[in-house]
Design a protein around this motif. Structure first.
Motif, PDB file in Angstrom:
ATOM      1  N   TYR A   1       5.088   5.459  10.918  1.00 39.53           N
ATOM      2  CA  TYR A   1       4.046   4.452  11.103  1.00 39.53           C
ATOM      3  C   TYR A   1       2.903   5.105  11.845  1.00 39.53           C
ATOM      4  O   TYR A   1       3.076   5.620  12.955  1.00 39.53           O
ATOM      5  CB  TYR A   1       4.566   3.245  11.884  1.00 39.53           C
ATOM      6  N   ARG A   2       1.734   5.119  11.221  1.00 39.97           N
ATOM      7  CA  ARG A   2       0.517   5.701  11.794  1.00 39.97           C
ATOM      8  C   ARG A   2       0.738   7.135  12.267  1.00 39.97           C
ATOM      9  O   ARG A   2       0.326   7.525  13.365  1.00 39.97           O
ATOM     10  CB  ARG A   2      -0.018   4.838  12.927  1.00 39.97           C
TER      11      ARG A   2
ATOM     12  N   PRO B   1       1.356  -3.360   4.437  1.00 40.12           N
ATOM     13  CA  PRO B   1       0.400  -2.810   5.390  1.00 40.12           C
ATOM     14  C   PRO B   1       0.757  -3.197   6.825  1.00 40.12           C
ATOM     15  O   PRO B   1       1.358  -4.239   7.060  1.00 40.12           O
ATOM     16  CB  PRO B   1      -0.935  -3.448   4.967  1.00 40.12           C
ATOM     17  N   HIS B   2       0.408  -2.361   7.771  1.00 37.61           N
ATOM     18  CA  HIS B   2       0.656  -2.583   9.203  1.00 37.61           C
ATOM     19  C   HIS B   2       2.151  -2.704   9.490  1.00 37.61           C
ATOM     20  O   HIS B   2       2.561  -3.476  10.361  1.00 37.61           O
ATOM     21  CB  HIS B   2      -0.084  -3.825   9.727  1.00 37.61           C
ATOM     22  N   ALA B   3       2.978  -1.936   8.797  1.00 36.63           N
ATOM     23  CA  ALA B   3       4.426  -1.957   9.004  1.00 36.63           C
ATOM     24  C   ALA B   3       4.954  -0.549   8.829  1.00 36.63           C
ATOM     25  O   ALA B   3       4.391   0.256   8.088  1.00 36.63           O
ATOM     26  CB  ALA B   3       5.097  -2.901   8.002  1.00 36.63           C
TER      27      ALA B   3
ATOM     28  N   VAL C   1       0.861  -1.181   0.000  1.00 34.63           N
ATOM     29  CA  VAL C   1       0.000   0.000   0.000  1.00 34.63           C
ATOM     30  C   VAL C   1       0.894   1.227   0.000  1.00 34.63           C
ATOM     31  O   VAL C   1       2.072   1.155   0.351  1.00 34.63           O
ATOM     32  CB  VAL C   1      -0.941   0.027   1.225  1.00 34.63           C
ATOM     33  N   ALA C   2       0.353   2.360  -0.395  1.00 34.68           N
ATOM     34  CA  ALA C   2       1.122   3.603  -0.396  1.00 34.68           C
ATOM     35  C   ALA C   2       1.339   4.064   1.045  1.00 34.68           C
ATOM     36  O   ALA C   2       0.456   3.934   1.893  1.00 34.68           O
ATOM     37  CB  ALA C   2       0.389   4.675  -1.176  1.00 34.68           C
ATOM     38  N   CYS C   3       2.515   4.573   1.327  1.00 34.73           N
ATOM     39  CA  CYS C   3       2.841   5.101   2.661  1.00 34.73           C
ATOM     40  C   CYS C   3       1.876   6.228   3.005  1.00 34.73           C
ATOM     41  O   CYS C   3       1.515   7.041   2.145  1.00 34.73           O
ATOM     42  CB  CYS C   3       4.286   5.594   2.669  1.00 34.73           C
TER      43      CYS C   3
END
Length: 56
Positions: free
Chosen positions: A47-48, A37-39, A24-26
Motif C-alpha cells: 500500500y503506497r 482504490p485506497h486499500a 484500479v491496478a496495483c
C-alpha cells in the motif's frame, strides 16, 4: 394515508442499481492486480509503496 400502488413503488425503485466495484491496478510494478482504490493489495500486500500485509 393511501396505499402506494405497485407501479409507483416500482417507478421509485427503478433507479436502485448495483454499481460495479471500482478497481484500479496495483501500484506495485511486479503485481499490477486489480485492487480497490485506497486499500492494500490483497495479492502482494503493498500500500503506497510499503509492505503492510503479508503477501497472499
Amino acid at each position: 394515508m393511501h396505499k402506494k400502488s405497485r407501479a409507483r413503488t416500482r417507478h421509485r425503485r427503478a433507479h436502485w442499481k448495483a454499481a460495479a466495484p471500482l478497481l484500479v491496478a496495483c501500484a506495485n510494478a511486479a503485481c499490477r492486480q486489480p485492487t480497490p482504490p485506497h486499500a492494500a493489495c490483497r495479492h502482494c500486500g503493498m500500500y503506497r509503496g510499503r509492505q503492510v500485509l503479508p503477501p497472499a
